[in-house]
Design a protein around this motif. Sequence first.
Motif, PDB file in Angstrom:
ATOM      1  N   TYR A  23       0.833  -1.197   0.000  1.00 21.14           N
ATOM      2  CA  TYR A  23       0.000   0.000   0.000  1.00 21.14           C
ATOM      3  C   TYR A  23       0.873   1.253   0.000  1.00 21.14           C
ATOM      4  O   TYR A  23       0.596   2.222  -0.711  1.00 21.14           O
ATOM      5  N   CYS A  24       1.933   1.223   0.824  1.00 20.79           N
ATOM      6  CA  CYS A  24       2.806   2.394   0.924  1.00 20.79           C
ATOM      7  C   CYS A  24       3.545   2.638  -0.382  1.00 20.79           C
ATOM      8  O   CYS A  24       3.772   3.784  -0.769  1.00 20.79           O
ATOM      9  N   ALA A  25       3.943   1.575  -1.064  1.00 17.03           N
ATOM     10  CA  ALA A  25       4.648   1.724  -2.328  1.00 17.03           C
ATOM     11  C   ALA A  25       3.734   2.298  -3.404  1.00 17.03           C
ATOM     12  O   ALA A  25       4.171   3.086  -4.253  1.00 17.03           O
ATOM     13  N   ALA A  26       2.449   1.928  -3.356  1.00 13.06           N
ATOM     14  CA  ALA A  26       1.513   2.413  -4.372  1.00 13.06           C
ATOM     15  C   ALA A  26       1.113   3.858  -4.123  1.00 13.06           C
ATOM     16  O   ALA A  26       1.003   4.650  -5.071  1.00 13.06           O
ATOM     17  N   TYR A  27       0.877   4.212  -2.860  1.00  7.71           N
ATOM     18  CA  TYR A  27       0.501   5.584  -2.507  1.00  7.71           C
ATOM     19  C   TYR A  27       0.841   5.766  -1.039  1.00  7.71           C
ATOM     20  O   TYR A  27       0.115   5.313  -0.154  1.00  7.71           O
ATOM     21  N   ALA A  28       1.982   6.418  -0.787  1.00  5.35           N
ATOM     22  CA  ALA A  28       2.581   6.403   0.541  1.00  5.35           C
ATOM     23  C   ALA A  28       1.698   7.026   1.617  1.00  5.35           C
ATOM     24  O   ALA A  28       1.639   6.529   2.751  1.00  5.35           O
ATOM     25  N   GLU A  29       0.998   8.107   1.309  1.00  3.31           N
ATOM     26  CA  GLU A  29       0.187   8.761   2.341  1.00  3.31           C
ATOM     27  C   GLU A  29      -0.946   7.852   2.803  1.00  3.31           C
ATOM     28  O   GLU A  29      -1.192   7.713   4.006  1.00  3.31           O
ATOM     29  N   THR A  30      -1.618   7.194   1.848  1.00  2.00           N
ATOM     30  CA  THR A  30      -2.671   6.248   2.218  1.00  2.00           C
ATOM     31  C   THR A  30      -2.088   5.074   2.983  1.00  2.00           C
ATOM     32  O   THR A  30      -2.672   4.592   3.962  1.00  2.00           O
ATOM     33  N   GLY A  31      -0.921   4.581   2.548  1.00  2.00           N
ATOM     34  CA  GLY A  31      -0.288   3.475   3.251  1.00  2.00           C
ATOM     35  C   GLY A  31       0.058   3.824   4.685  1.00  2.00           C
ATOM     36  O   GLY A  31      -0.091   2.991   5.590  1.00  2.00           O
ATOM     37  N   GLY A  32       0.516   5.040   4.935  1.00  2.38           N
ATOM     38  CA  GLY A  32       0.799   5.461   6.296  1.00  2.38           C
ATOM     39  C   GLY A  32      -0.454   5.519   7.152  1.00  2.38           C
ATOM     40  O   GLY A  32      -0.450   5.090   8.313  1.00  2.38           O
ATOM     41  N   ARG A  33      -1.517   6.041   6.579  1.00  4.79           N
ATOM     42  CA  ARG A  33      -2.798   6.056   7.304  1.00  4.79           C
ATOM     43  C   ARG A  33      -3.238   4.637   7.646  1.00  4.79           C
ATOM     44  O   ARG A  33      -3.662   4.351   8.767  1.00  4.79           O
ATOM     45  N   GLN A  34      -3.160   3.761   6.646  1.00  2.00           N
ATOM     46  CA  GLN A  34      -3.670   2.408   6.823  1.00  2.00           C
ATOM     47  C   GLN A  34      -2.887   1.631   7.877  1.00  2.00           C
ATOM     48  O   GLN A  34      -3.466   0.850   8.645  1.00  2.00           O
ATOM     49  N   ALA A  35      -1.572   1.821   7.927  1.00  2.00           N
ATOM     50  CA  ALA A  35      -0.767   1.106   8.920  1.00  2.00           C
ATOM     51  C   ALA A  35      -1.213   1.445  10.337  1.00  2.00           C
ATOM     52  O   ALA A  35      -1.316   0.574  11.205  1.00  2.00           O
ATOM     53  N   VAL A  36      -1.491   2.713  10.585  1.00  2.26           N
ATOM     54  CA  VAL A  36      -1.941   3.138  11.914  1.00  2.26           C
ATOM     55  C   VAL A  36      -3.356   2.628  12.198  1.00  2.26           C
ATOM     56  O   VAL A  36      -3.636   2.113  13.286  1.00  2.26           O
ATOM     57  N   THR A  37      -4.251   2.757  11.225  1.00  4.93           N
ATOM     58  CA  THR A  37      -5.637   2.366  11.481  1.00  4.93           C
ATOM     59  C   THR A  37      -5.788   0.857  11.657  1.00  4.93           C
ATOM     60  O   THR A  37      -6.619   0.410  12.450  1.00  4.93           O
ATOM     61  N   GLU A  38      -4.983   0.072  10.949  1.00 10.05           N
ATOM     62  CA  GLU A  38      -5.099  -1.375  11.145  1.00 10.05           C
ATOM     63  C   GLU A  38      -4.626  -1.775  12.535  1.00 10.05           C
ATOM     64  O   GLU A  38      -5.224  -2.648  13.181  1.00 10.05           O
ATOM     65  N   ALA A  39      -3.554  -1.150  13.018  1.00 11.55           N
ATOM     66  CA  ALA A  39      -3.111  -1.423  14.390  1.00 11.55           C
ATOM     67  C   ALA A  39      -4.219  -1.053  15.382  1.00 11.55           C
ATOM     68  O   ALA A  39      -4.493  -1.786  16.339  1.00 11.55           O
ATOM     69  N   TRP A  40      -4.870   0.084  15.151  1.00  9.29           N
ATOM     70  CA  TRP A  40      -5.963   0.533  16.015  1.00  9.29           C
ATOM     71  C   TRP A  40      -7.115  -0.477  15.992  1.00  9.29           C
ATOM     72  O   TRP A  40      -7.659  -0.835  17.045  1.00  9.29           O
ATOM     73  N   ARG A  41      -7.474  -0.967  14.791  1.00  9.89           N
ATOM     74  CA  ARG A  41      -8.553  -1.955  14.687  1.00  9.89           C
ATOM     75  C   ARG A  41      -8.214  -3.251  15.401  1.00  9.89           C
ATOM     76  O   ARG A  41      -9.072  -3.877  16.031  1.00  9.89           O
ATOM     77  N   ASN A  42      -6.965  -3.682  15.301  1.00 12.76           N
ATOM     78  CA  ASN A  42      -6.574  -4.919  15.975  1.00 12.76           C
ATOM     79  C   ASN A  42      -6.773  -4.814  17.486  1.00 12.76           C
ATOM     80  O   ASN A  42      -7.182  -5.790  18.145  1.00 12.76           O
ATOM     81  N   LEU A  43      -6.454  -3.664  18.045  1.00 10.67           N
ATOM     82  CA  LEU A  43      -6.650  -3.474  19.480  1.00 10.67           C
ATOM     83  C   LEU A  43      -8.131  -3.416  19.842  1.00 10.67           C
ATOM     84  O   LEU A  43      -8.571  -4.025  20.824  1.00 10.67           O
ATOM     85  N   ILE A  44      -8.895  -2.691  19.049  1.00  9.93           N
ATOM     86  CA  ILE A  44     -10.345  -2.612  19.263  1.00  9.93           C
ATOM     87  C   ILE A  44     -10.960  -4.005  19.248  1.00  9.93           C
ATOM     88  O   ILE A  44     -11.832  -4.344  20.067  1.00  9.93           O
ATOM     89  N   ALA A  45     -10.514  -4.850  18.312  1.00 16.92           N
ATOM     90  CA  ALA A  45     -11.154  -6.145  18.080  1.00 16.92           C
ATOM     91  C   ALA A  45     -11.015  -7.109  19.246  1.00 16.92           C
ATOM     92  O   ALA A  45     -11.802  -8.057  19.355  1.00 16.92           O
ATOM     93  N   VAL A  46     -10.037  -6.911  20.135  1.00 18.23           N
ATOM     94  CA  VAL A  46      -9.915  -7.783  21.306  1.00 18.23           C
ATOM     95  C   VAL A  46     -10.540  -7.165  22.543  1.00 18.23           C
ATOM     96  O   VAL A  46     -10.496  -7.760  23.625  1.00 18.23           O
ATOM     97  N   GLY A  47     -11.111  -5.967  22.403  1.00 20.89           N
ATOM     98  CA  GLY A  47     -11.763  -5.319  23.532  1.00 20.89           C
ATOM     99  C   GLY A  47     -10.880  -4.342  24.278  1.00 20.89           C
ATOM    100  O   GLY A  47     -11.234  -3.898  25.378  1.00 20.89           O
ATOM    101  N   ALA A  48      -9.735  -3.966  23.682  1.00 15.71           N
ATOM    102  CA  ALA A  48      -8.817  -3.046  24.355  1.00 15.71           C
ATOM    103  C   ALA A  48      -9.123  -1.600  23.991  1.00 15.71           C
ATOM    104  O   ALA A  48      -9.697  -1.314  22.940  1.00 15.71           O
ATOM    105  N   ARG A  49      -8.698  -0.694  24.868  1.00 16.86           N
ATOM    106  CA  ARG A  49      -8.754   0.731  24.571  1.00 16.86           C
ATOM    107  C   ARG A  49      -7.391   1.148  24.023  1.00 16.86           C
ATOM    108  O   ARG A  49      -6.396   1.125  24.743  1.00 16.86           O
ATOM    109  N   PRO A  50      -7.309   1.509  22.745  1.00 18.35           N
ATOM    110  CA  PRO A  50      -6.014   1.874  22.172  1.00 18.35           C
ATOM    111  C   PRO A  50      -5.423   3.088  22.880  1.00 18.35           C
ATOM    112  O   PRO A  50      -6.111   4.084  23.101  1.00 18.35           O
ATOM    113  N   LEU A  51      -4.125   3.009  23.212  1.00 19.43           N
ATOM    114  CA  LEU A  51      -3.472   4.090  23.936  1.00 19.43           C
ATOM    115  C   LEU A  51      -2.440   4.831  23.097  1.00 19.43           C
ATOM    116  O   LEU A  51      -2.428   6.059  23.067  1.00 19.43           O
ATOM    117  N   ALA A  52      -1.545   4.111  22.435  1.00 17.71           N
ATOM    118  CA  ALA A  52      -0.424   4.785  21.771  1.00 17.71           C
ATOM    119  C   ALA A  52       0.258   3.828  20.812  1.00 17.71           C
ATOM    120  O   ALA A  52       0.027   2.614  20.836  1.00 17.71           O
TER     121      ALA A  52
END
Length: 289
Positions: A23-52
């Motif tokens: 994703y980053c190679a194809a369009y770096a700004e979107t890839g940067g957004r996606q890397a952060v949001t996927e980490a956030w979703r992974n934490l949400i999915a187990v019932g955690a409150r994302p901190l940092a």
Amino acid sequence: AAVVRIEGHDLALALTTDCTPRYCAAYAETGGRQAVTEAWRNLIAVGARPLAITDNLNFGNPTKPEIMGQFAATITGMADACRALDFPVVSGNVSLYNETEGTGILPTPAIGGLGVLQDAGRSVGLALSPGLALVLVGDTAGWLGQSLWLREIAGREEGAPPPVDLVAERRNGDFVAARITAGAVAACHDVSDGGLLVAVAEMALGGACGATLTAAGDHAFWFGEDQARYVLAVTDGPATLVAAAAAGVPAALIGVAGGNGLTLPGGVLISLTEARAAHERFFGAWMEA
């Protein structure tokens, strides 16, 4: 995300790492957004409150304008996502000049996400159990650009990565978090690499429990990598849809858990035994080679 209970406390930490370099190679700004949001979703999915998050920014030679462009655009996308999700960067490092014979690695902003659960016993896994209704949270347009389906099945690596709507990410994630906190979710998995059918297959393998899928859709529906999506396994599907509608969150019933395989509309049956063998064969074959 991994969930680690803190000895002597009910608290637990949730930990994840994520990045999709293509994703980053194809369009770096979107890839940067996606890397952060996927980490956030992974934490949400187990019932955690994302901190940092912490980051590990791996790139090629920054003296080359195209590499510096990737680097700057990736950071811009990451910063946008961190602000939208209240998910700050608290540490990190940078690794540059990663090249082989003058060719740089794919831009790889690895994200390490940290969250907290107040009660480790209330964490949610991804394993299916018989009788649970499957609810897809989030919009599905069938985005195939830079998808694994396009690469592995069609033999093509092209197109833009899936758009990342930060408003939708926050809205859908907050809804899923609220349902988990309310005890209304038996299992949860975010949809990422491979799309919806891969997410359901991973849930089925996790619980050794199949599913009958009733949603109608073509290959783009099942394998598109649209963002801001989760699959919830719940005891009360209609109540989940009512709650989603009240929160302004797109949601749809897509099937029910049970059986020994994945049954798709039209009667296509995927054996869990065959799926597990395919899923787990790599390391065995690699070690024997």
